[in-house]
Design an enzyme around this catalytic site. Structure first.
Site, PDB file in Angstrom:
ATOM      1  CE  LYS A 101       0.806   1.231   4.495  1.00  0.00           C
ATOM      2  NZ  LYS A 101       1.595   2.424   4.721  1.00  0.00           N
ATOM      3  CG  ASP A 125      -0.297   0.411   8.546  1.00  0.00           C
ATOM      4  OD1 ASP A 125      -1.147   1.075   8.708  1.00  0.00           O
ATOM      5  OD2 ASP A 125       1.158   0.484   8.175  1.00  0.00           O
TER       6      ASP A 125
HETATM    7  O1  C5P Z   1      -0.227  -0.908  15.402  1.00  0.00           O
HETATM    8  P1  C5P Z   1       1.207  -1.090  15.175  1.00  0.00           P
HETATM    9  O2  C5P Z   1       1.652  -2.554  15.770  1.00  0.00           O
HETATM   10  O3  C5P Z   1       1.675  -0.976  13.817  1.00  0.00           O
HETATM   11  O4  C5P Z   1       1.967  -0.079  15.966  1.00  0.00           O
HETATM   12  C1  C5P Z   1       3.040  -0.101  16.535  1.00  0.00           C
HETATM   13  C2  C5P Z   1       3.322   0.942  17.267  1.00  0.00           C
HETATM   14  O5  C5P Z   1       3.426   2.176  16.416  1.00  0.00           O
HETATM   15  C3  C5P Z   1       2.440   1.256  18.471  1.00  0.00           C
HETATM   16  O6  C5P Z   1       2.901   0.506  19.634  1.00  0.00           O
HETATM   17  C4  C5P Z   1       2.619   2.904  18.535  1.00  0.00           C
HETATM   18  O7  C5P Z   1       3.619   2.992  19.460  1.00  0.00           O
HETATM   19  C5  C5P Z   1       2.901   3.202  17.122  1.00  0.00           C
HETATM   20  N1  C5P Z   1       1.772   3.708  16.483  1.00  0.00           N
HETATM   21  C6  C5P Z   1       1.103   4.851  17.088  1.00  0.00           C
HETATM   22  N2  C5P Z   1      -0.005   5.304  16.250  1.00  0.00           N
HETATM   23  C7  C5P Z   1      -0.663   4.708  15.619  1.00  0.00           C
HETATM   24  C8  C5P Z   1      -0.129   3.359  15.045  1.00  0.00           C
HETATM   25  C9  C5P Z   1       1.095   2.938  15.373  1.00  0.00           C
HETATM   26  O8  C5P Z   1       1.600   5.565  17.949  1.00  0.00           O
HETATM   27  N3  C5P Z   1      -1.587   5.263  14.780  1.00  0.00           N
END
Ligand code: C5P
Length: 343
Positions: free
Chosen positions: A10, A136
């Protein structure tokens, strides 16, 4: 029986980061767009127990830290299945590149498990499992042009933008998304201090807070979407056809209409100062005639959208000449995405 799934990447058409929430995530608003560039995932369920990840690329983790690994247990449990899950990843997408490679791989595993076990989960269950594994992931259960809200996991299908030529530059810099969010928080904290120290009342009023920026971004998206539905009412046609760059009606130009709203990726503000070479990559894409160029997610992949395949090919040649890896691809509509996923 092994099931083979294409795991498409994406890009983000605009990404606005809002305030840090008590749960540690940031509110965000983005438009995701799937592209034809992909990894290939093969999944097999055999007798026994455990999860095995095979991949020739040494940068791909084979343990819990791989999102593919983390989706297996909740998926098998929801499917009411037992067995040993072997996942083979043919890696073509960059690791930590802002193209959602790892997230797409995990969704491909979820879909492959359904096929391998000849069982189907409800869409709501799949969206829940995907969101629990990462922000994501859910977008890859929709495909095409997708609105992302919440912390990116609340996804809604948007009217598909027509497929356009796209160039993706992969400068070979790995960027950690949590680190990029933390840098964004640092930037916001200094901006807040600056606002507090600004004597002029007017400057205080015009300087934007994360909440102001979210509001503005929401308005931009709403204005674009209402423009789309009005043009559909006027023309009686759904979005389709060729992207026409100059002086034509809305129905022919949905992507350009979106770009004209002034969409930006907020991550550029923290990633570009750290890696100025990425600014040059974006400039090469713009100089090569990109209708729009931007960092994808937290990068380091940078994409450009082009009027035609030949102009995209020229941009790839320019980037490679300048020493940056790049590939020509195209954006995928929802229909193309689902047609090609198991092809
Ligand atoms: O959801 P994902 O595992 O990809 O997120 C990894 C980290 O990225 C989260 O623990 C957070 O620290 C950060 N994050 C965030 N805000 C988002 C997505 C991710 O702060 N919208």
């Amino acid at each position: 029986m092994s099931v083979t799934v294409r795991s498409f990447a994406k890009i983000n058409l605009g990404l606005c980061i809002g305030p840090l929430r008590p749960d540690g995530f940031h509110d965000l608003r983005t438009i995701y767009q799937t592209v034809a560039l992909h990894d290939v995932i093969r999944v097999e369920v055999t007798r026994g127990t455990g999860i095995e990840i095979r991949c020739k690329d040494p940068r791909v983790p084979k343990d819990q830290s791989n999102t593919c690994y983390r989706i297996v247990e909740p998926a098998m449990s929801a499917l009411g299945a037992k067995g040993r899950v072997v996942i083979d990843i043919e890696k073509k997408l960059p690791v930590q590149g802002g193209l959602g490679g790892g997230s797409a791989n995990a969704v491909a595993v979820l879909l492959a498990l359904e096929h391998a076990l000849k069982k189907q989960l409800s869409d709501a269950d799949k969206l829940r499992i995907a969101a629990d594994v990462g922000s994501d992931l859910p977008l890859f259960l929709v495909g095409g042009t997708v609105l992302g809200l919440g912390h990116g996991e609340q996804v809604s299908p948007l009217p598909d933008l027509p497929s356009v030529a796209c160039v993706i530059a992969t400068p070979g810099i790995s960027i950690s998304t949590p680190k990029a969010f933390a840098d964004w928080d640092g930037l916001q904290a200094s901006a807040k201090d600056e606002r507090a120290a600004t004597p002029s009342k007017r400057a205080k009023l015009t300087a934007s807070t994360p909440s102001d920026r979210m509001l503005m971004c929401g308005r931009r998206f709403s204005a674009w979407l209402s423009g789309l539905s009005q043009s559909k009412i006027r023309t009686g046609k759904a979005l389709s056809g060729v992207l026409v760059p100059r002086g034509r009606g809305r129905a022919e130009n949905p992507l350009l209409d979106l770009v004209r709203t002034g969409i930006e990726n907020d991550f550029e503000r923290v990633v570009f100062p750290k890696y100025p070479e990425l600014i040059k990559v974006k400039r090469v894409l713009e100089d090569a005639g990109a209708l729009y160029a931007s960092l994808s997610g937290s990068g380091s992949a940078i994409y450009g959208l082009f009027e035609s395949k030949p102009s995209a090919a020229k941009a790839v040649a320019r980037l490679r000449k300048a020493g940056t890896s790049a590939v020509a691809t195209s954006t995928l509509t929802r229909q193309q995405y689902w047609k090609k996923i198991f092809d």
